[in-house]
Design an enzyme around this catalytic site. Sequence first.
Site, PDB file in Angstrom:
ATOM      1  N   LYS A 193       0.674  -1.193  -0.019  1.00  0.00           N
ATOM      2  CA  LYS A 193       0.190   0.077  -0.062  1.00  0.00           C
ATOM      3  C   LYS A 193       0.960   1.327   0.076  1.00  0.00           C
ATOM      4  CE  LYS A 193      -3.604   2.262   2.475  1.00  0.00           C
ATOM      5  NZ  LYS A 193      -4.382   2.404   3.745  1.00  0.00           N
ATOM      6  N   LYS A 246      -2.148  -1.497  -3.754  1.00  0.00           N
ATOM      7  CA  LYS A 246      -2.966  -0.399  -3.828  1.00  0.00           C
ATOM      8  C   LYS A 246      -2.429   0.846  -3.774  1.00  0.00           C
ATOM      9  CE  LYS A 246      -5.987   1.995  -0.491  1.00  0.00           C
ATOM     10  NZ  LYS A 246      -6.590   1.883   0.956  1.00  0.00           N
ATOM     11  N   TYR A 311     -15.156   0.317  -6.719  1.00  0.00           N
ATOM     12  CA  TYR A 311     -16.582   1.191  -6.677  1.00  0.00           C
ATOM     13  C   TYR A 311     -17.459   1.249  -7.838  1.00  0.00           C
ATOM     14  CZ  TYR A 311     -13.640   3.141  -2.814  1.00  0.00           C
ATOM     15  OH  TYR A 311     -12.811   3.394  -1.655  1.00  0.00           O
TER      16      TYR A 311
END
Length: 322
Positions: A193, A246, A311
């Site tokens: 990340k 990510k 999303y």
Amino acid sequence: MLHRPRRTRKNAVIRELVAETRIHRDMFVYPYFVTHGKNIKHPIQAMPGINHFSIDLLLEDVAVGLKHGINKVLLFGVGEEKTTDGSSSHSHTSIVPDAVRALKEKFGDQLFVITDVCVCAYTTHGHCGILHEGYVQNDASVDLLCKMALAHAQAGADMVAPSDMMDGRIGAMRETLDKHGYENTGIMSYAVKFASAYYGPFREAADSSPQSGDRKAYQMDFRNGAEALREALQDVDEGADIIMVKPALAYLDIIRSVKDSILLPVACYNVSGEYSMVKVAAAAGLVDEQKIVMENMCAFARAGASVIITYHARDIVEKGWL
Ligand code: PBG
Ligand code: ZN
């Protein structure tokens, strides 16, 4: 001419035959922002099409998603009491455990519930661990995160997803879960990340901005690829079930190198900034939303991700973009 690559591009049928990458709805994980209260479905300004949900309306929305095959969700808790030590993060009556119990009660094993494990939405300072003299303390934060993961597992979470980036938290969490009889609760590690500006819209959604400084002393420096592999390999050793990279779009090289270096499933998180840039550009008529979203999804899969947290998932399945 012996080789005419255009032969296998001649028409749509042959193009389908030779396509190397296919996107299936089973690859998607859909994130939700859950908050206390009733009858709440509040649009998040920074993320067009994404809402804050209270549990009652969350149940309704998840039911609609399930009809379209969205059966994996990732929960973020919003609006919980904030303290310096982040203690509400592991309360059994905080928003995420409440939501997990409600979801599992209604949907059982039809729905796979993953919970984000991090304390930045539960601390007054907005950092992802325990802050002491301006530095996030690693080992004390790991203890806190283990309690949070355990509370989620006890509520019935199928998998926990630690996003804090403390060292050693995967091993510690695996041990905590096993010790309490949750050996079948999985861990999806936000292993790689990066400290990224692409999280901007999310911090409005989760109300989790650091009140001072930034997250660079725990999230990764985006200039580093070898370090990404070290992080991934360490979390494999510590017992992670899925390794996540990510953000996704600017990190396709990292997804590929992780995929080539480990034997666990690789996930990517198509984060808020990546999402909102597409939505805003599409609303302005600058790009074709369906085409650009599906091009991005293919890029993730081609890079090696078999799990896509996005999303866009609901638009993709409900609007028939697959
Ligand atoms: C919190 C967390 C963040 C995201 C997921 N968990 C933000 C951050 O680290 O600042 C980002 C998700 C997104 O941008 O969509 N640890
Ligand atoms: Zn955090």
